[in-house]
Design a protein around this motif. Sequence first.
Motif, mmCIF file in Angstrom:
data_model
loop_
_atom_site.group_PDB
_atom_site.id
_atom_site.type_symbol
_atom_site.label_atom_id
_atom_site.label_comp_id
_atom_site.label_asym_id
_atom_site.label_seq_id
_atom_site.Cartn_x
_atom_site.Cartn_y
_atom_site.Cartn_z
ATOM 1 N N MET A 134 0.812 -1.232 0.000
ATOM 2 C CA MET A 134 0.000 0.000 0.000
ATOM 3 C C MET A 134 0.839 1.272 0.000
ATOM 4 O O MET A 134 0.320 2.347 0.287
ATOM 5 C CB MET A 134 -0.969 0.057 1.201
ATOM 6 C CG MET A 134 -1.868 -1.124 1.346
ATOM 7 S SD MET A 134 -2.960 -1.256 -0.028
ATOM 8 C CE MET A 134 -3.166 -3.010 -0.079
ATOM 9 N N ASP B 111 -6.459 8.436 0.031
ATOM 10 C CA ASP B 111 -6.541 8.521 -1.433
ATOM 11 C C ASP B 111 -7.880 9.087 -1.902
ATOM 12 O O ASP B 111 -7.939 9.856 -2.855
ATOM 13 C CB ASP B 111 -6.268 7.147 -2.070
ATOM 14 C CG ASP B 111 -7.191 6.065 -1.575
ATOM 15 O OD1 ASP B 111 -7.538 6.115 -0.384
ATOM 16 O OD2 ASP B 111 -7.542 5.167 -2.349
ATOM 17 N N GLU B 112 -8.964 8.758 -1.177
ATOM 18 C CA GLU B 112 -10.287 9.218 -1.594
ATOM 19 C C GLU B 112 -10.395 10.746 -1.461
ATOM 20 O O GLU B 112 -10.875 11.433 -2.371
ATOM 21 C CB GLU B 112 -11.343 8.532 -0.719
ATOM 22 C CG GLU B 112 -12.677 8.399 -1.394
ATOM 23 C CD GLU B 112 -13.671 7.666 -0.523
ATOM 24 O OE1 GLU B 112 -13.248 6.756 0.219
ATOM 25 O OE2 GLU B 112 -14.855 8.020 -0.591
ATOM 26 N N VAL C 159 -0.472 3.530 -2.834
ATOM 27 C CA VAL C 159 -1.809 4.067 -2.525
ATOM 28 C C VAL C 159 -1.675 5.274 -1.597
ATOM 29 O O VAL C 159 -2.352 6.284 -1.763
ATOM 30 C CB VAL C 159 -2.696 2.965 -1.886
ATOM 31 C CG1 VAL C 159 -4.044 3.518 -1.500
ATOM 32 C CG2 VAL C 159 -2.859 1.795 -2.831
ATOM 33 N N ALA C 160 -0.752 5.162 -0.639
ATOM 34 C CA ALA C 160 -0.557 6.266 0.302
ATOM 35 C C ALA C 160 0.235 7.403 -0.321
ATOM 36 O O ALA C 160 0.064 8.550 0.061
ATOM 37 C CB ALA C 160 0.160 5.755 1.545
ATOM 38 N N PHE D 239 1.274 12.010 2.747
ATOM 39 C CA PHE D 239 0.678 10.932 3.541
ATOM 40 C C PHE D 239 -0.397 11.425 4.501
ATOM 41 O O PHE D 239 -0.974 10.641 5.228
ATOM 42 C CB PHE D 239 1.772 10.194 4.319
ATOM 43 C CG PHE D 239 2.810 9.584 3.434
ATOM 44 C CD1 PHE D 239 2.491 8.481 2.645
ATOM 45 C CD2 PHE D 239 4.090 10.087 3.374
ATOM 46 C CE1 PHE D 239 3.445 7.910 1.819
ATOM 47 C CE2 PHE D 239 5.046 9.514 2.546
ATOM 48 C CZ PHE D 239 4.716 8.428 1.762
ATOM 49 N N THR E 250 -4.539 4.875 6.934
ATOM 50 C CA THR E 250 -3.763 4.478 5.751
ATOM 51 C C THR E 250 -2.606 3.581 6.204
ATOM 52 O O THR E 250 -2.850 2.589 6.869
ATOM 53 C CB THR E 250 -3.278 5.706 4.958
ATOM 54 O OG1 THR E 250 -2.540 6.560 5.823
ATOM 55 C CG2 THR E 250 -4.437 6.480 4.372
ATOM 56 N N ILE E 251 -1.369 3.926 5.842
ATOM 57 C CA ILE E 251 -0.230 3.081 6.226
ATOM 58 C C ILE E 251 0.296 3.493 7.605
ATOM 59 O O ILE E 251 -0.170 4.463 8.186
ATOM 60 C CB ILE E 251 0.889 3.164 5.172
ATOM 61 C CG1 ILE E 251 1.321 4.602 4.928
ATOM 62 C CG2 ILE E 251 0.468 2.501 3.879
ATOM 63 C CD1 ILE E 251 2.556 4.739 4.058
ATOM 64 N N ARG F 150 -7.931 12.795 -1.497
ATOM 65 C CA ARG F 150 -7.031 13.435 -2.453
ATOM 66 C C ARG F 150 -7.672 13.533 -3.833
ATOM 67 O O ARG F 150 -7.474 14.498 -4.556
ATOM 68 C CB ARG F 150 -5.712 12.681 -2.518
ATOM 69 C CG ARG F 150 -4.697 13.354 -1.633
ATOM 70 C CD ARG F 150 -3.418 12.635 -1.675
ATOM 71 N NE ARG F 150 -3.529 11.410 -0.924
ATOM 72 C CZ ARG F 150 -2.516 10.573 -0.771
ATOM 73 N NH1 ARG F 150 -1.375 10.819 -1.333
ATOM 74 N NH2 ARG F 150 -2.675 9.496 -0.051
ATOM 75 N N ARG F 151 -8.451 12.500 -4.193
ATOM 76 C CA ARG F 151 -9.182 12.573 -5.466
ATOM 77 C C ARG F 151 -10.162 13.732 -5.448
ATOM 78 O O ARG F 151 -10.299 14.475 -6.414
ATOM 79 C CB ARG F 151 -9.934 11.253 -5.716
ATOM 80 C CG ARG F 151 -9.063 10.138 -6.209
ATOM 81 C CD ARG F 151 -9.895 9.055 -6.842
ATOM 82 N NE ARG F 151 -10.748 8.340 -5.913
ATOM 83 C CZ ARG F 151 -10.335 7.325 -5.151
ATOM 84 N NH1 ARG F 151 -9.089 6.923 -5.188
ATOM 85 N NH2 ARG F 151 -11.166 6.703 -4.339
ATOM 86 N N GLY G 177 -4.327 10.433 -5.471
ATOM 87 C CA GLY G 177 -5.186 9.326 -5.037
ATOM 88 C C GLY G 177 -5.643 8.437 -6.176
ATOM 89 O O GLY G 177 -6.737 7.891 -6.143
ATOM 90 N N CYS G 178 -4.824 8.278 -7.193
ATOM 91 C CA CYS G 178 -5.253 7.515 -8.358
ATOM 92 C C CYS G 178 -4.680 6.099 -8.397
ATOM 93 O O CYS G 178 -4.888 5.364 -9.339
ATOM 94 C CB CYS G 178 -4.897 8.251 -9.639
ATOM 95 S SG CYS G 178 -5.946 9.684 -9.832
ATOM 96 N N SER G 179 -3.928 5.739 -7.358
ATOM 97 C CA SER G 179 -3.503 4.354 -7.194
ATOM 98 C C SER G 179 -4.357 3.864 -6.044
ATOM 99 O O SER G 179 -4.303 4.417 -4.961
ATOM 100 C CB SER G 179 -2.026 4.332 -6.839
ATOM 101 O OG SER G 179 -1.574 3.032 -6.734
ATOM 102 N N LEU G 180 -5.213 2.888 -6.301
ATOM 103 C CA LEU G 180 -6.179 2.558 -5.261
ATOM 104 C C LEU G 180 -6.305 1.068 -5.017
ATOM 105 O O LEU G 180 -5.790 0.256 -5.779
ATOM 106 C CB LEU G 180 -7.541 3.162 -5.589
ATOM 107 C CG LEU G 180 -8.042 2.999 -7.011
ATOM 108 C CD1 LEU G 180 -9.324 2.226 -7.026
ATOM 109 C CD2 LEU G 180 -8.244 4.350 -7.626
ATOM 110 N N LEU G 181 -6.974 0.743 -3.925
ATOM 111 C CA LEU G 181 -7.116 -0.652 -3.529
ATOM 112 C C LEU G 181 -8.477 -1.175 -3.958
ATOM 113 O O LEU G 181 -9.496 -0.556 -3.693
ATOM 114 C CB LEU G 181 -6.962 -0.779 -2.005
ATOM 115 C CG LEU G 181 -7.169 -2.174 -1.430
ATOM 116 C CD1 LEU G 181 -6.026 -3.091 -1.833
ATOM 117 C CD2 LEU G 181 -7.289 -2.135 0.071
#
Lengths: 145, 258
Positions: free
Chosen positions: A90, B235-236, A93-94, B231, B211-212, B238-239, A99-103
């Motif tokens: 991940m 991700d959501e 993703v982080a 960090f 997250t991580i 950030r989109r 945010g375009c690399s996702l799980l």
Amino acid sequence: MSYRFTVSPHLCTGCRTCELACSFMHAVEGKRGATRIHPLETGFKELWVPVVCLQCDDAACVKSCLVDALKRNPETGTIDLDREVCVRCMACVAACPFGCSLLDDQHNLVVKCDLCGGDPACAHFCPTHALEWKPIETVKRKQAV
Amino acid sequence: MVSLTINGRIVKAKDGEMLLAVLRREKIDVPAMCHHAAVEPFGACRLCVVEITRAEWKGWCDYVTSCLYPVSPGLIVNTHSDKVNELRRTILDLFLARHPDCPEIAELAGEYGVFKTTYETVVGGNNCILCGLCTRICDRMGFTAISTVGRGHGKEVAPPLRQAPPDCVGCLACAENCPTKFIEYKLRKKRVTIWEREFELLTCTKCGKTTITKDFAEYLSRHRAIDAGYFEICDECRRKNLAVSMGEIVNWERELLT
């Protein structure tokens, strides 16, 4: 011939056809996968932005990958994720600032846009031509207004 | 490029490539538990055994682990001959005796028709098959927080001195890739515990999604030159940020033109 993927947010109506096309295109074992493209509301009236991987030159996802699973594909110019090599830590993703690399929760896979290997399905299905896949000669860079 | 025959089909492969990589690319189902494309082959589980022969060998054949066998021109490979299947059944039989409670092994053994072990089952064992995939992935990622310790019956995967590993950053790649899901981690609200070490998870400042781990983010920003600010949010969010900032530009242009 080289092609370029263009996103024109002012034409997007937020119909989410691209999301559907993407999920069905990236189906895993007969089940539809997570979408790599997200038409999101912007807070302005009648304005959506299809958020999709920008295939950055100096990409944070490539830098963050500790096992070199993310590499630039010389044929298509996209950054491709090798699913066999990915260890699902991940980090990308982080790290992706957009945010375009996702799980993909359902299949427990990290996914990102690969332009369908050089023929994006979302562009074919977009009814308003907000997403287009066209020869590089016909793409005009927008001039400053 | 070299060409070889796999199950009667002529297949092209790159020089120096391992046989298992070619089999995987040709979508031939060869079981393997210790294989991962990110790391060097190890040959621990022995399940990827195949039969190889050559025209000049006059009917003689050899049984090799395909993950460790480089391809060469004129190789004739049989992945599912009776002898190979018998070998795999024996290996799975031994696995079942050692790890009777492991669902992943039971499933694979069931595919090969081994439902009950013919050996005496080991009492008080665990589900670790000692394939070393976790330690190899940890080495590949550059942490080397865990390794195999001890020999023979006492061999196991553990951090140094069996204490909380100082080099671990809590990326959970070892647990995610364990073929028998033996490596356990506890995920609580904002903390994750693995190898008896507790890590703090980063939370999105906007929506609160975790997250991580903090240590992993610090490692990435220090060694991979990634902005520590990346960090902070998930991700959501950030989109959504990207959509809003792009929307502002498009809206400004739209107002200007109308």
